[in-house]
Design a protein around this motif. Structure first.
Motif, PDB file in Angstrom:
ATOM      1  N   TYR A   1      41.688  71.238  53.280  1.00 63.87           N
ATOM      2  CA  TYR A   1      42.000  71.258  51.805  1.00 63.87           C
ATOM      3  C   TYR A   1      43.247  70.327  51.758  1.00 63.87           C
ATOM      4  O   TYR A   1      43.379  69.352  50.909  1.00 63.87           O
ATOM      5  CB  TYR A   1      42.635  72.650  51.631  1.00 63.87           C
ATOM      6  N   ILE A   2      44.390  70.682  52.540  1.00 64.82           N
ATOM      7  CA  ILE A   2      45.775  69.915  52.113  1.00 64.82           C
ATOM      8  C   ILE A   2      45.569  68.542  52.787  1.00 64.82           C
ATOM      9  O   ILE A   2      46.017  67.469  52.446  1.00 64.82           O
ATOM     10  CB  ILE A   2      46.889  70.949  52.692  1.00 64.82           C
TER      11      ILE A   2
ATOM     12  N   ASP B   1      39.276  65.768  63.261  1.00 68.57           N
ATOM     13  CA  ASP B   1      39.069  67.009  62.735  1.00 68.57           C
ATOM     14  C   ASP B   1      37.712  67.562  63.632  1.00 68.57           C
ATOM     15  O   ASP B   1      36.943  66.782  63.886  1.00 68.57           O
ATOM     16  CB  ASP B   1      38.873  67.108  61.298  1.00 68.57           C
TER      17      ASP B   1
ATOM     18  N   ARG C   1      36.377  74.056  59.835  1.00 63.70           N
ATOM     19  CA  ARG C   1      36.654  74.822  58.627  1.00 63.70           C
ATOM     20  C   ARG C   1      36.732  73.547  57.557  1.00 63.70           C
ATOM     21  O   ARG C   1      36.613  73.973  56.155  1.00 63.70           O
ATOM     22  CB  ARG C   1      38.128  75.521  58.659  1.00 63.70           C
ATOM     23  N   GLY C   2      36.835  72.193  57.864  1.00 65.08           N
ATOM     24  CA  GLY C   2      36.976  71.315  56.980  1.00 65.08           C
ATOM     25  C   GLY C   2      35.458  70.787  56.573  1.00 65.08           C
ATOM     26  O   GLY C   2      34.550  71.412  56.964  1.00 65.08           O
TER      27      GLY C   2
ATOM     28  N   PHE D   1      47.871  69.147  60.506  1.00 65.00           N
ATOM     29  CA  PHE D   1      47.303  70.253  59.488  1.00 65.00           C
ATOM     30  C   PHE D   1      46.502  71.193  60.194  1.00 65.00           C
ATOM     31  O   PHE D   1      46.244  72.524  59.501  1.00 65.00           O
ATOM     32  CB  PHE D   1      46.590  69.500  58.099  1.00 65.00           C
TER      33      PHE D   1
ATOM     34  N   ASN E   1      44.581  78.238  68.969  1.00 64.12           N
ATOM     35  CA  ASN E   1      44.241  76.935  68.254  1.00 64.12           C
ATOM     36  C   ASN E   1      45.863  76.489  67.435  1.00 64.12           C
ATOM     37  O   ASN E   1      46.108  75.552  67.692  1.00 64.12           O
ATOM     38  CB  ASN E   1      43.219  77.275  66.879  1.00 64.12           C
TER      39      ASN E   1
ATOM     40  N   TYR F   1      49.802  85.113  62.282  1.00 61.00           N
ATOM     41  CA  TYR F   1      49.730  83.771  61.552  1.00 61.00           C
ATOM     42  C   TYR F   1      51.060  83.332  61.521  1.00 61.00           C
ATOM     43  O   TYR F   1      51.413  82.142  61.955  1.00 61.00           O
ATOM     44  CB  TYR F   1      49.040  83.750  60.228  1.00 61.00           C
TER      45      TYR F   1
ATOM     46  N   LYS G   1      53.191  80.016  63.810  1.00 56.83           N
ATOM     47  CA  LYS G   1      53.873  79.089  62.999  1.00 56.83           C
ATOM     48  C   LYS G   1      55.328  78.780  63.406  1.00 56.83           C
ATOM     49  O   LYS G   1      55.749  77.755  63.863  1.00 56.83           O
ATOM     50  CB  LYS G   1      53.640  79.039  61.659  1.00 56.83           C
TER      51      LYS G   1
ATOM     52  N   HIS H   1      37.891  76.699  51.125  1.00 58.89           N
ATOM     53  CA  HIS H   1      37.948  77.455  52.113  1.00 58.89           C
ATOM     54  C   HIS H   1      36.717  78.460  52.190  1.00 58.89           C
ATOM     55  O   HIS H   1      36.218  78.726  51.268  1.00 58.89           O
ATOM     56  CB  HIS H   1      39.188  78.217  52.194  1.00 58.89           C
TER      57      HIS H   1
END
Ligand SMILES: NC(=O)c1ccc[n+]([C@@H]2O[C@H](COP(=O)([O-])OP(=O)(O)OC[C@H]3O[C@@H](n4cnc5c(N)ncnc54)[C@H](O)[C@@H]3O)[C@@H](O)[C@H]2O)c1
Length: 323
Positions: free
Chosen positions: A11-12, A31, A35-36, A72, A91, A140, A144, A183
């Motif tokens: 997405y981003i 990638d 998920r993309g 990303f 990941n 999550y 980060k 998503h």
């Protein structure tokens, strides 16, 4: 400038590719398409590979010799992180260790990293400044934060420099409807409210209507994905100009309630949003919104499309095209 966009089919990342190409830069997407979407890679080549595979990374650096990297790629769904912590640490953290190793081997020294307001956890004061203690309350956010710490360690020992951008709620779509948020599963509020309005799937689940906020629902800071993309360009330019590493919020400084979002969806679509009320989810703070001073000072950042109406309108235009 050629920039490696790791996770650029998502997405981003795909919106950042578009913004880079529009100003004449050359995005190269790396990638694994876990998920993309292949169809979101439109502004440069796609190199299919996994960040946890050193040979994939070495191959893309050798082939394209990028001047900088934007990272990303990550597992992003909070609930999945609670169920599958090992996959998230693998990941989101081991993947970055692998990426940084490849950058070092390729002598590529500039990175823009997707961090998140989830690293703050439940805020002690608002608006959230970058100096707020970072006490994430889920897997999550902890992965980060671990990467932010890793980046700081490396930058203090080596020539490597980075920007860690702590995004608030990325939302909206490219205003021309070309790309948007896809998503699967989708857990974000605006796409799900639009889905509910369009009669795709069941009613919206509204978690908690008894918060101490203007209308009892949670308030969040929504940043239009094209504004977010422009913040990345500004961060990259600053690093390319020789700036030291920095961390910076990217938000608007304004919180909108969940009910305000549903009202905006009804106004834009002309359709009612069916919803059902559920208990609060553990760990959802009542309010989250950014202090924007540093993003103004460091990046000259001023959101242009992040009013709720434009965000919802752009997202709706995108979904009307693909649904
Ligand atoms: N969406 C938000 O509101 C938000 C808010 C704060 C931070 N972020 C961060 O921004 C980043 C991008 O988010 P998004 O919403 O675009 O996510 P996304 O899932 O749409 O995109 C992530 C991309 O990374 C790819 N990817 C995942 N693991 C990979 C691997 N091992 N190797 C190669 N590619 C891999 C996926 O295929 C996908 O294309 C994430 O790091 C996320 O944590 C997002």
């Amino acid at each position: 400038m050629r920039v490696l966009i790791v996770g650029g089919a998502g997405y981003i990342g795909s919106h950042v590719c578009k913004a880079l190409a529009q100003r004449g830069d050359e995005p190269v997407v790396f990638d694994n398409l876990s998920r993309g979407h292949r169809h979101a890679v439109r502004w440069g080549p796609l190199f299919e590979g996994d960040i946890r595979q050193a040979r994939d990374l070495d191959a893309v650096f050798t082939q394209y010799r990028p001047a900088a990297v934007m990272h990303f790629a990550a597992n992003i769904e909070v609930g999945e992180g609670q169920r599958e912590p090992l996959a998230f640490w693998d990941n989101n953290v081991a993947g970055v260790v692998s990426l940084l190793g490849a950058m070092k081997r390729a002598a590529c020294e500039v990175l823009v990293f997707s961090s998140t307001c989830a690293t703050y956890g439940t805020p002690q004061s608002l608006p959230l400044t970058e100096d707020e203690p970072q006490t994430p309350i889920n897997v999550y956010g902890r992965t980060k934060l671990a990467v932010e710490q890793l980046l700081a360690d490396i930058a203090s020992a080596e020539a490597f420099r980075y920007a860690a951008l702590r995004y608030f709620n990325a939302s909206g779509a490219s205003p021309d409807g070309e790309i948007g948020e896809e998503h699967d599963p989708e857990t974000h509020l605006i796409p799900n409210a639009l889905k509910a309005a369009a009669g795709r799937g069941g009613p919206m689940k509204l978690f908690g209507v008894d918060y101490d906020t203007s209308d009892g629902t949670c308030e969040r800071d929504f940043i239009h994905v094209m504004d977010l993309a422009n913040a990345h360009l500004a961060a990259l330019d600053r690093l390319q100009d020789g700036a030291h590493s920095f961390v910076c919020n990217v938000g608007t400084g304004t919180g909108y309630s969940v009910k305000a979002v549903l009202d905006a969806v009804e106004a834009v679509t002309g359709l009612p949003v069916p919803y059902e009320i559920h208990d609060r989810r553990p760990g959802d703070p009542p309010r989250l919104y950014a202090d924007v001073e540093r993003s103004r000072d460091l990046l000259g950042f001023r959101p242009e499309r992040s009013d709720l109406h434009s965000i919802v309108q752009d997202a709706w235009n995108f979904y009307k095209r693909i649904w």
